[in-house]
Scaffold this active site. Structure first.
Site, PDB file in Angstrom:
ATOM      1  N   VAL A  14       0.836  -1.217   0.000  1.00 47.09           N
ATOM      2  CA  VAL A  14       0.000   0.000   0.000  1.00 47.09           C
ATOM      3  C   VAL A  14       0.866   1.260   0.000  1.00 47.09           C
ATOM      4  O   VAL A  14       0.598   2.212  -0.745  1.00 47.09           O
ATOM      5  CB  VAL A  14      -0.960  -0.008   1.215  1.00 47.09           C
ATOM      6  CG1 VAL A  14      -1.819   1.248   1.226  1.00 47.09           C
ATOM      7  CG2 VAL A  14      -1.842  -1.257   1.197  1.00 47.09           C
ATOM      8  N   ALA A  33      -6.723  19.466  -5.101  1.00 51.10           N
ATOM      9  CA  ALA A  33      -6.593  19.761  -3.658  1.00 51.10           C
ATOM     10  C   ALA A  33      -6.401  21.251  -3.393  1.00 51.10           C
ATOM     11  O   ALA A  33      -6.624  21.724  -2.289  1.00 51.10           O
ATOM     12  CB  ALA A  33      -5.417  18.978  -3.094  1.00 51.10           C
ATOM     13  N   VAL A 132     -11.647  -0.157   4.015  1.00 52.14           N
ATOM     14  CA  VAL A 132     -12.764  -1.044   3.647  1.00 52.14           C
ATOM     15  C   VAL A 132     -12.890  -1.091   2.130  1.00 52.14           C
ATOM     16  O   VAL A 132     -13.054  -0.060   1.477  1.00 52.14           O
ATOM     17  CB  VAL A 132     -14.097  -0.561   4.268  1.00 52.14           C
ATOM     18  CG1 VAL A 132     -15.227  -1.514   3.901  1.00 52.14           C
ATOM     19  CG2 VAL A 132     -13.982  -0.432   5.781  1.00 52.14           C
ATOM     20  N   GLY A 187      -0.142  -9.669  -3.671  1.00 49.76           N
ATOM     21  CA  GLY A 187      -0.208  -8.574  -2.684  1.00 49.76           C
ATOM     22  C   GLY A 187      -1.595  -8.372  -2.090  1.00 49.76           C
ATOM     23  O   GLY A 187      -1.862  -7.342  -1.475  1.00 49.76           O
ATOM     24  N   ASP A 201     -10.476 -10.445   8.683  1.00 48.89           N
ATOM     25  CA  ASP A 201     -10.316  -9.190   7.944  1.00 48.89           C
ATOM     26  C   ASP A 201     -11.685  -8.652   7.497  1.00 48.89           C
ATOM     27  O   ASP A 201     -11.976  -7.462   7.647  1.00 48.89           O
ATOM     28  CB  ASP A 201      -9.406  -9.438   6.725  1.00 48.89           C
ATOM     29  CG  ASP A 201      -9.264  -8.205   5.860  1.00 48.89           C
ATOM     30  OD1 ASP A 201      -8.584  -7.261   6.283  1.00 48.89           O
ATOM     31  OD2 ASP A 201      -9.863  -8.173   4.760  1.00 48.89           O
ATOM     32  N   LYS A 205     -13.757  -5.114   8.596  1.00 52.41           N
ATOM     33  CA  LYS A 205     -14.354  -4.155   7.651  1.00 52.41           C
ATOM     34  C   LYS A 205     -15.847  -3.972   7.894  1.00 52.41           C
ATOM     35  O   LYS A 205     -16.367  -2.853   7.849  1.00 52.41           O
ATOM     36  CB  LYS A 205     -14.094  -4.619   6.215  1.00 52.41           C
ATOM     37  CG  LYS A 205     -12.613  -4.559   5.838  1.00 52.41           C
ATOM     38  CD  LYS A 205     -12.342  -5.329   4.569  1.00 52.41           C
ATOM     39  CE  LYS A 205     -10.882  -5.276   4.159  1.00 52.41           C
ATOM     40  NZ  LYS A 205     -10.531  -6.248   3.133  1.00 52.41           N
TER      41      LYS A 205
HETATM   42  P1  NDP Z   1       3.203  -4.762   3.706  1.00 54.73           P
HETATM   43  O1  NDP Z   1       3.634  -5.849   4.605  1.00 54.73           O
HETATM   44  O2  NDP Z   1       3.364  -4.924   2.246  1.00 54.73           O
HETATM   45  O3  NDP Z   1       3.980  -3.426   4.122  1.00 54.73           O
HETATM   46  C1  NDP Z   1       4.203  -3.044   5.464  1.00 54.73           C
HETATM   47  C2  NDP Z   1       5.239  -1.931   5.490  1.00 54.73           C
HETATM   48  O4  NDP Z   1       5.382  -1.513   6.848  1.00 54.73           O
HETATM   49  C3  NDP Z   1       6.620  -2.359   4.997  1.00 54.73           C
HETATM   50  O5  NDP Z   1       7.176  -1.360   4.201  1.00 54.73           O
HETATM   51  C4  NDP Z   1       7.430  -2.512   6.280  1.00 54.73           C
HETATM   52  O6  NDP Z   1       8.780  -2.152   6.162  1.00 54.73           O
HETATM   53  C5  NDP Z   1       6.768  -1.465   7.168  1.00 54.73           C
HETATM   54  N1  NDP Z   1       6.975  -1.813   8.570  1.00 54.73           N
HETATM   55  C6  NDP Z   1       6.551  -2.908   9.228  1.00 54.73           C
HETATM   56  N2  NDP Z   1       6.990  -2.868  10.509  1.00 54.73           N
HETATM   57  C7  NDP Z   1       7.713  -1.723  10.648  1.00 54.73           C
HETATM   58  C8  NDP Z   1       8.445  -1.138  11.702  1.00 54.73           C
HETATM   59  N3  NDP Z   1       8.545  -1.723  12.900  1.00 54.73           N
HETATM   60  N4  NDP Z   1       9.055   0.041  11.488  1.00 54.73           N
HETATM   61  C9  NDP Z   1       8.993   0.630  10.278  1.00 54.73           C
HETATM   62  N5  NDP Z   1       8.323   0.117   9.226  1.00 54.73           N
HETATM   63  C10 NDP Z   1       7.708  -1.048   9.407  1.00 54.73           C
HETATM   64  O7  NDP Z   1       1.695  -4.432   4.079  1.00 54.73           O
HETATM   65  P2  NDP Z   1       0.546  -3.885   3.137  1.00 54.73           P
HETATM   66  O8  NDP Z   1       1.029  -2.695   2.424  1.00 54.73           O
HETATM   67  O9  NDP Z   1      -0.076  -4.991   2.375  1.00 54.73           O
HETATM   68  O10 NDP Z   1      -0.572  -3.460   4.218  1.00 54.73           O
HETATM   69  C11 NDP Z   1      -0.424  -2.316   5.004  1.00 54.73           C
HETATM   70  C12 NDP Z   1      -1.742  -1.977   5.667  1.00 54.73           C
HETATM   71  O11 NDP Z   1      -2.714  -1.731   4.674  1.00 54.73           O
HETATM   72  C13 NDP Z   1      -2.314  -3.088   6.542  1.00 54.73           C
HETATM   73  O12 NDP Z   1      -2.984  -2.499   7.622  1.00 54.73           O
HETATM   74  C14 NDP Z   1      -3.313  -3.785   5.613  1.00 54.73           C
HETATM   75  O13 NDP Z   1      -4.343  -4.414   6.325  1.00 54.73           O
HETATM   76  C15 NDP Z   1      -3.844  -2.591   4.857  1.00 54.73           C
HETATM   77  N6  NDP Z   1      -4.418  -2.866   3.546  1.00 54.73           N
HETATM   78  C16 NDP Z   1      -3.742  -3.667   2.651  1.00 54.73           C
HETATM   79  C17 NDP Z   1      -4.251  -3.871   1.395  1.00 54.73           C
HETATM   80  C18 NDP Z   1      -3.555  -4.710   0.386  1.00 54.73           C
HETATM   81  O14 NDP Z   1      -4.124  -4.932  -0.692  1.00 54.73           O
HETATM   82  N7  NDP Z   1      -2.359  -5.182   0.646  1.00 54.73           N
HETATM   83  C19 NDP Z   1      -5.523  -3.240   0.989  1.00 54.73           C
HETATM   84  C20 NDP Z   1      -6.143  -2.418   1.998  1.00 54.73           C
HETATM   85  C21 NDP Z   1      -5.595  -2.251   3.218  1.00 54.73           C
HETATM   86  P3  NDP Z   1       9.846  -3.049   5.322  1.00 54.73           P
HETATM   87  O15 NDP Z   1       9.418  -2.880   3.884  1.00 54.73           O
HETATM   88  O16 NDP Z   1      11.138  -2.412   5.559  1.00 54.73           O
HETATM   89  O17 NDP Z   1       9.703  -4.432   5.843  1.00 54.73           O
HETATM   90  N1  HSE Z   2      -6.229  -8.756   2.677  1.00 54.32           N
HETATM   91  C1  HSE Z   2      -7.226  -7.851   2.242  1.00 54.32           C
HETATM   92  C2  HSE Z   2      -8.100  -8.530   1.198  1.00 54.32           C
HETATM   93  C3  HSE Z   2      -6.603  -6.607   1.688  1.00 54.32           C
HETATM   94  O1  HSE Z   2      -7.713  -9.590   0.707  1.00 54.32           O
HETATM   95  O2  HSE Z   2      -9.174  -8.015   0.910  1.00 54.32           O
HETATM   96  C4  HSE Z   2      -7.598  -5.515   1.383  1.00 54.32           C
HETATM   97  O3  HSE Z   2      -8.150  -4.993   2.544  1.00 54.32           O
END
Ligand code: NDP
Ligand code: HSE
Length: 442
Positions: A14, A33, A132, A187, A201, A205
């Site tokens: 994300v 914006a 969501v 992803g 999850d 939502k």
């Molecule tokens: P990822 O695991 O891909 O990314 C998490 C990021 O957070 C990484 O860059 C990681 O760093 C960083 N991170 C984790 N721990 C730490 C720490 N202690 N200090 C600093 N940085 C840290 O997760 P996603 O992007 O998939 O998801 C992120 C959020 O978005 C979650 O809450 C998820 O539920 C939500 N979400 C995800 C969706 C999806 O399609 N993936 C859709 C909608 C919501 P590093 O890269 O260095 O490990």
């Molecule tokens: N893990 C979630 C899904 C990401 O599969 O819908 C989006 O919130």
């Protein structure tokens, strides 16, 4: 006007999608914006990897607390995930007077009340469109577009991973583990994919949507949650034969005695639009008393679809940055002092149609015994399917057993449970009864 300064926590799926979309569309975004929106600082664990994505114009470090304490930043985007570190960072950012944009549904479903209170105390905003249904602007629709309505119910496919798995299994005959591995590679899945598979999850939502729709506090702890790991391929097949498709639905419904809040595999008539939402696509059906049914459809997971919602929130926050906090749209649509205490109903009080699959000895009178129990429980049958017996015993001879599938009209769950207990006690019923809920969505 100076660009608004944004600090980005996390640069994973994300976070990197957000960075990319914001940079690619920066000119359009600035025109919308009223000023530029610039990510000037990023915190991650793996700094080298983040530098390779973000380049040298942005400050990249591995101390997320230093980022939320940075006085130069106006908005913090949280894409770290989880409810431990993320909660600490978000609360600290809010107490530092910074607006927060987050995609973290787990955080809001569990700690939303605390977070919104902290935001109100500091006069700042928490925006969470991405939490969501990924790129679908469902929060905006519920909170603003449908604000004239008394919302009656919401039913949605709100987890891309499970919908992708169910589609792959049904359409392409892919097995569960392979489909899950593909969802992870693309992803879609959470860091802990059991959150997806076990319905957690989706429950996060639907908890958020129920709070906005009905003006109640977040009550994740009262949601009923059942995932897709216990689903049998044979039920997907029988459902198809009966004209239904099985989807993992998140349902929030206003009932007479309270609110139904539940996630479970659900049979939906296959002619319904929702039944035809495939892959990682999400769709949410919202029924309001004035508007009737409205349907929202789009990509529910993945880097850029989710970034679309994060960046929309950034634009919203930028537009409202200088507005009087009193005149902003309340976080949960209702004024914080007007939330109601309507209870969440236990699953036994929920009303639904039911699909029952029974393995029985293929002998005279078995069906009569079963229908008698259902009739005594006030449960009426809508459809019935009896399969020919093709199975064999260890000696290769017909085992004299068959499957019976019953579809019931809507009844209260405690009645169906009582009937199942009696049915399972019959000597002719040779295995436990499989029960799935059904929604007509009409
Ligand atoms: P990822 O695991 O891909 O990314 C998490 C990021 O957070 C990484 O860059 C990681 O760093 C960083 N991170 C984790 N721990 C730490 C720490 N202690 N200090 C600093 N940085 C840290 O997760 P996603 O992007 O998939 O998801 C992120 C959020 O978005 C979650 O809450 C998820 O539920 C939500 N979400 C995800 C969706 C999806 O399609 N993936 C859709 C909608 C919501 P590093 O890269 O260095 O490990
Ligand atoms: N893990 C979630 C899904 C990401 O599969 O819908 C989006 O919130």
């Amino acid at each position: 006007m100076e660009p608004i300064k944004v600090g980005l926590l996390g640069l994973g799926t994300v976070g990197s999608g957000t960075f990319k979309v914001l940079n690619r569309n920066q000119e359009e975004i600035r025109r919308r914006a009223g000023r530029g929106i610039e990510i000037t600082r990023i915190a991650v664990r793996n700094v080298a990897r983040a530098r390779a994505i973000a380049g040298n114009a942005v400050e990249v470090g591995n101390d997320p607390f230093a980022l939320v304490d940075d006085p130069a930043l106006d908005i913090i985007v949280e894409t770290v995930g989880g409810t431990g570190l993320a909660r600490e960072l978000v609360l600290r950012a809010l107490r530092n007077g910074k607006h927060v944009v987050t995609a973290n549904k787990a955080l809001l479903a569990l700690h939303g009340t605390e977070i919104f209170e902290a935001a109100s105390a500091s006069g700042v905003m928490v925006a969470f469109e991405a939490a969501v249904a990924g790129g679908i602007p469902i929060i905006k629709a519920l909170r603003e577009g449908l604000t004239a309505n008394r919302i009656e119910w919401i039913a949605g496919i709100i987890n891309g991973t499970t919908n992708f798995i169910l589609s792959e299994m049904r359409e392409r005959g892919v097995d569960f583990a392979t489909a899950l591995a593909d969802a992870q590679r693309l992803g879609y899945a959470e860091a802990d994919p059991t959150f997806d598979i076990e319905g957690v999850d989706a429950a996060h939502k639907v908890t958020i949507m129920s709070a906005i729709a009905f003006g109640v506090p977040m009550q994740f702890e009262h949601a009923y949650i059942e995932g897709i790991s216990g689903l049998h391929a044979v039920d997907i097949k029988y459902a198809e034969e009966l004209g239904y498709r099985i989807k993992l639905l998140g349902i929030a419904r206003r009932a007479e005695q309270g609110i139904e809040l539940r996630v479970h595999p659900t049979l939906i008539p296959s002619k319904r639009l929702l039944a035809n939402v495939e892959g990682a696509m999400n769709a949410v059906l919202v029924h309001g008393d004035a508007v009737g049914a409205t349907l929202y459809y789009g990509k529910g997971a993945g880097a850029e679809p989710t970034a679309s919602a994060v960046v929309a929130d950034l634009v919203d926050v930028t537009r409202l940055h200088t507005a009087d906090p009193e005149h902003r749209v309340p976080h949960l649509a209702f004024q914080p002092d007007s939330l109601s205490s309507t209870p969440i109903l236990p699953i036994t009080e929920v009303h639904s149609g039911y699909y029952l699959r029974l393995r029985v000895a293929d002998v005279t009178g078995v069906l009569a015994d079963i229908t008698k129990i259902l009739a005594q429980g006030g449960i009426s049958i809508d459809a019935l399917l009896q399969k020919e017996s093709h199975t064999v015993n260890q000696q290769g001879r017909p085992d004299g057993e068959t499957d019976i599938i019953l579809i019931t009209h809507v009844t209260v769950e405690k009645n169906i449970n009582a009937a199942i207990t009696q049915i399972e006690a019959l000597s002719t019923v040779v295995s436990t009864v499989v029960k799935l809920r059904m929604e007509a969505l009409s």
